[in-house]
Design an enzyme around this catalytic site. Structure first.
Site, short mmCIF file in Angstrom:
data_model
loop_
_atom_site.label_atom_id
_atom_site.label_comp_id
_atom_site.label_asym_id
_atom_site.label_seq_id
_atom_site.Cartn_x
_atom_site.Cartn_y
_atom_site.Cartn_z
N MET A 17 1.36 -1.63 -4.93
CA MET A 17 0.47 -2.22 -5.92
C MET A 17 0.49 -1.36 -7.19
O MET A 17 0.53 -0.14 -7.11
CB MET A 17 -0.96 -2.28 -5.38
CG MET A 17 -1.15 -3.20 -4.18
SD MET A 17 -1.07 -4.94 -4.57
CE MET A 17 -2.51 -5.18 -5.57
N CYS A 52 1.10 8.14 -6.67
CA CYS A 52 -0.23 8.38 -6.10
C CYS A 52 -0.99 9.28 -7.07
O CYS A 52 -0.39 9.97 -7.89
CB CYS A 52 -0.05 9.04 -4.74
SG CYS A 52 -1.58 9.48 -3.88
N ASP A 69 8.08 -14.38 -8.10
CA ASP A 69 7.09 -13.31 -8.05
C ASP A 69 6.27 -13.44 -6.78
O ASP A 69 6.14 -14.53 -6.22
CB ASP A 69 6.17 -13.37 -9.28
CG ASP A 69 5.38 -12.09 -9.49
OD1 ASP A 69 5.93 -11.00 -9.22
OD2 ASP A 69 4.22 -12.17 -9.91
N GLU A 70 5.70 -12.33 -6.31
CA GLU A 70 4.91 -12.27 -5.08
C GLU A 70 5.67 -12.87 -3.91
O GLU A 70 5.14 -13.60 -3.07
CB GLU A 70 3.56 -12.98 -5.27
CG GLU A 70 2.70 -12.42 -6.38
CD GLU A 70 2.18 -11.00 -6.13
OE1 GLU A 70 2.32 -10.49 -5.01
OE2 GLU A 70 1.65 -10.41 -7.09
N ALA A 71 6.96 -12.53 -3.84
CA ALA A 71 7.87 -13.12 -2.84
C ALA A 71 7.48 -12.79 -1.41
O ALA A 71 7.90 -13.50 -0.49
CB ALA A 71 9.30 -12.67 -3.12
#
Length: 193
Positions: A11, A142, A84-86
Site C-alpha cells: 500500500m 516502512c 489496476d487493482e489486479a
C-alpha cells in the site's frame, strides 16, 4: 512480442499513479489503451482510478462474473491493456488476460497488491505470479527505513488488526505499509499490552 506484466507493491507504493502515467505515455504516442479495474474497488467511484497524488481517469469496470475475453472482443483497435487493482480479478480472469497476450499479441500491464493484511496471496495476484512474463516490485519504505512488504491493516487508533476478511477497501486511514519486522514487533507489543 507482447507480455503479461505484474507490477506489485505494498500500500502506498504509487501503483495506481504508475498505471495512470503508463496510460498517458501510451496515449501520448497515439496508442489506444483499454484501462480496466475490478468492480469491487469502488473507493473513488465505481469507474474511477485515482492515485494518492491526485491523478485520475475513468476505467471500464469488470465484474467477477465477467468474461474478459468476451468484453475485450467488443473493444475496437486496442494497443495495450492496463489493469489496476489486479489482485481483485479472479484467477480465471487472469487466465483470460494471459490468453489476450498470447492470442492477440497485446501487452497487458497489471498493477496491484501481492498480499493481504495477513501476508497471504490474493487469488488474482497468485495467478499473476504464476503466469506473468515480467514481475516488477514497486518499492516503498516502512517508517523505520526498511523496505515495506506488509499491508498492515490498522484501526482508528493505529492498532494493527490481525483478524477479519481478506478484503477491506481503504487507504491511509485503514492501511500502513510496514516491513515484516516492524509489523511483527507491533503485533507482539499489542499482545503484551
Amino acid at each position: 512480442m507482447a507480455k503479461l506484466y505484474f507490477k506489485y507493491g505494498a500500500m502506498g507504493s504509487s501503483k495506481s499513479a504508475q498505471a495512470l502515467i503508463t496510460q498517458f505515455n501510451y496515449e501520448e504516442l497515439g496508442m489506444k489503451v483499454w484501462l480496466i479495474k475490478p468492480s469491487i474497488d469502488d473507493r473513488d467511484g465505481k469507474n474511477i482510478i485515482r492515485s494518492r497524488i491526485g491523478l485520475q481517469r475513468e476505467a471500464q469496470v469488470i465484474t467477477p462474473e465477467e468474461n474478459i475475453l468476451e468484453t475485450f472482443a467488443g473493444i475496437p483497435d486496442v494497443d495495450v491493456i492496463i489493469a489496476d487493482e489486479a489482485q481483485f480479478f479472479t484467477p480465471e480472469q487472469i487466465d483470460q488476460l494471459r490468453t489476450i497476450v498470447d492470442d492477440e499479441d497485446l501487452p497487458v500491464l497489471c498493477f496491484g497488491l501481492r498480499t493481504d493484511f495477513l501476508t497471504h496471496f490474493f487469488p488474482g495476484a497468485m495467478r499473476l505470479m504464476e503466469l506473468a512474463d515480467s514481475l516488477t516490485e514497486i518499492k516503498t519504505v516502512c517508517a523505520c527505513g526498511r523496505k515495506a512488504t506488509v499491508n498492515a491493516r490498522i484501526d482508528e487508533n493505529g492498532k494493527v488488526i490481525t483478524e477479519g476478511g481478506q478484503i477491506l477497501l481503504g487507504g491511509n486511514d485503514s492501511y500502513v505499509a510496514m516491513c515484516h519486522k516492524c509489523w511483527k514487533n507491533k503485533i507482539r507489543a499489542q499482545e503484551q499490552a
